[in-house]
Design an enzyme around this catalytic site. Structure first.
Site, PDB file in Angstrom:
ATOM      1  N   TYR A  37       0.956  -1.265  -0.055  1.00  0.00           N
ATOM      2  CA  TYR A  37      -0.004   0.017   0.038  1.00  0.00           C
ATOM      3  C   TYR A  37       0.940   1.352  -0.070  1.00  0.00           C
ATOM      4  CZ  TYR A  37      -4.473   2.301   0.465  1.00  0.00           C
ATOM      5  OH  TYR A  37      -5.513   3.064   0.244  1.00  0.00           O
ATOM      6  N   LYS A  92     -20.482 -20.333 -10.221  1.00  0.00           N
ATOM      7  CA  LYS A  92     -19.709 -20.153 -11.348  1.00  0.00           C
ATOM      8  C   LYS A  92     -18.541 -19.943 -11.388  1.00  0.00           C
ATOM      9  CE  LYS A  92     -20.761 -20.852 -15.862  1.00  0.00           C
ATOM     10  NZ  LYS A  92     -21.755 -20.016 -16.571  1.00  0.00           N
TER      11      LYS A  92
END
Length: 418
Positions: A37, A92
């Site tokens: 970060y 899925k």
């Protein structure tokens, strides 16, 4: 009731849902966090701002697919809304990861119109390397997919249409070969005129079927040239014929493709079909005719269903994970007809090869070999990953939609190669 409870327990225990997010970089030290970060993350940000292609170098975009639905046509359950579609979309995503190592996240969109859905997906498309549309009703799904393909520079694929069509075409071409029938002469009856049926027939035509040899039926009967109640998607399949009902159309037909509802093909109609009839009764959970009854009426039938408890399951998982794998790995801008046909041929050719013992063991030790009860590979056949992804990637390169060369590490042998 046992299956119902087992399904609810599977989804709810020990932790709700079927997918989670993993991190791919160390995050244990102060230095790790400063790289992950602030301030370190500023460097890839600057690089991407200067050269947008670097997003594939410094982020997970290239291996990330969104599974997106509005819940308007859930699995045969109908329009139950976006929220109710979430278990299917998570499923899925699970299949993408399990079979092809593709990271996937489900997105359910509450949209008041097709345009609102299109606008929503367009605005988030830059996040992903590909978009899998799912469980969107016809005819809206056709316009939604067409517009998104035009407006996005990543593969957009409505699996209910094209995934179904690819696996169906592979199985149908093999069934024709086993039955001793030529694709150009074969007469096909398609019961159903929704998104899957239309995509199946379109792809079968691309694979050699003659349009004049195909009769499609909707809820009002045969789609013929004298009807004036057809939308633009059905009108493409209107032919000049005296046939008006399924009973008329099935007489002498070589093949039947059912993408409709339970018990809609009668034993008497099956009896009227040509020698060595091919019957794909793909309605779920109950097929247009049950295989036991079909075999009793016509012992020469070559039968496929959408169910896993019968031979020859027409299962989309044979296609979509590997199609996206190949498309992502060459950074294809779309999944075109050449790539679909390449997937068809890869799937059908694999079914002709000897089946590994490990695959037969996964299916209770069943002896599997190319023939009437084995016209397409089994989902657990790990060779699908290498064969289908390679064929799709090569077709993307050859047809000019790839932005990277054919991968040097292809063909893949397992997900660990990714």
């Amino acid at each position: 009731m046992e299956m119902k409870q087992a399904a609810l327990d599977y989804h709810g225990l020990p932790k709700p849902g079927k997918i989670s997010i993993e991190i791919t970089k160390p995050a244990e030290t102060a230095l790790d966090l400063s790289l992950a970060y602030s301030p370190g993350v500023a460097e890839p940000v600057r690089a991407i701002a200067e050269n947008s292609e670097d997003v594939y170098r410094y982020t997970g975009k290239g291996n990330l697919v969104a599974v997106i639905s509005n819940g308007s046509a859930i699995l045969g359950l109908g329009n139950l809304g976006a929220l109710a579609s979430k278990p299917v979309m998570e499923g899925k995503a699970l299949l993408f990861k399990r079979f092809a190592g593709v990271d996937s996240i489900d997105i359910e969109v509450e949209s008041e119109s097709p345009q609102a859905f299109i606008d929503t997906v367009k605005r988030i498309a830059c996040t992903f390397g590909g978009i899998n549309l799912e469980d969107i009703k016809a005819p809206e799904c056709f316009e939604i997919e067409r517009r998104l393909i035009e407006d996005c520079d990543i593969p957009v694929f409505h699996d209910d249409q094209h995934g179904t069509a690819i696996v169906t075409a592979a199985a149908m071409l093999n069934a024709l070969e086993i039955a001793g029938k030529g694709v150009e002469e074969a007469k096909l009856v398609c019961l159903g005129a929704g998104s899957a049926a239309i995509a199946c027939v379109k792809l079968l035509i691309s694979c050699g079927f003659k349009p004049d040899n195909i009769l499609m039926l909707d809820s009002k009967g045969v789609i013929h040239s004298e009807r004036n109640d057809l939308n633009q998607y059905k009108a493409v399949f209107a032919v000049a014929t005296p046939c008006r009902t399924l009973d008329d159309a099935i007489d002498g037909a070589d093949a039947f493709l059912g993408v409709s509802g339970a018990n809609l093909l009668s034993p008497e109609q099956l009896e009227k079909m040509a020698e060595n009839p091919i019957v794909f009764a793909c309605a779920n959970p109950d097929p247009e005719i049950r295989p036991e009854l079909a075999k009793e009426v016509r012992p020469d039938v070559i039968m496929a269903t959408g169910r896993s408890d019968y031979p020859n399951q027409v299962n989309n998982v044979l296609g979509f994970p590997f199609i996206f794998r190949g498309a992502l790995d060459v950074r294809a801008s779309r999944i075109n007809e050449a790539m679909k046909i390449a997937a068809v041929n890869a799937i059908r050719e694999l079914a002709r090869e000897p089946v590994p013992e490990v695959v037969m063991k996964a299916y209770g030790g069943a002896k599997l070999s190319f023939g009437p009860d084995y016209i397409i590979p089994k989902p657990m056949d790990s060779r699908l990953l290498g064969r289908v992804s390679a064929a799709v990637a090569q077709a993307a390169v050859d047809s000019g939609v790839a932005r990277e060369e054919y991968p040097a590490h292809y063909p893949l042998n397992s997900v660990s190669d990714i």
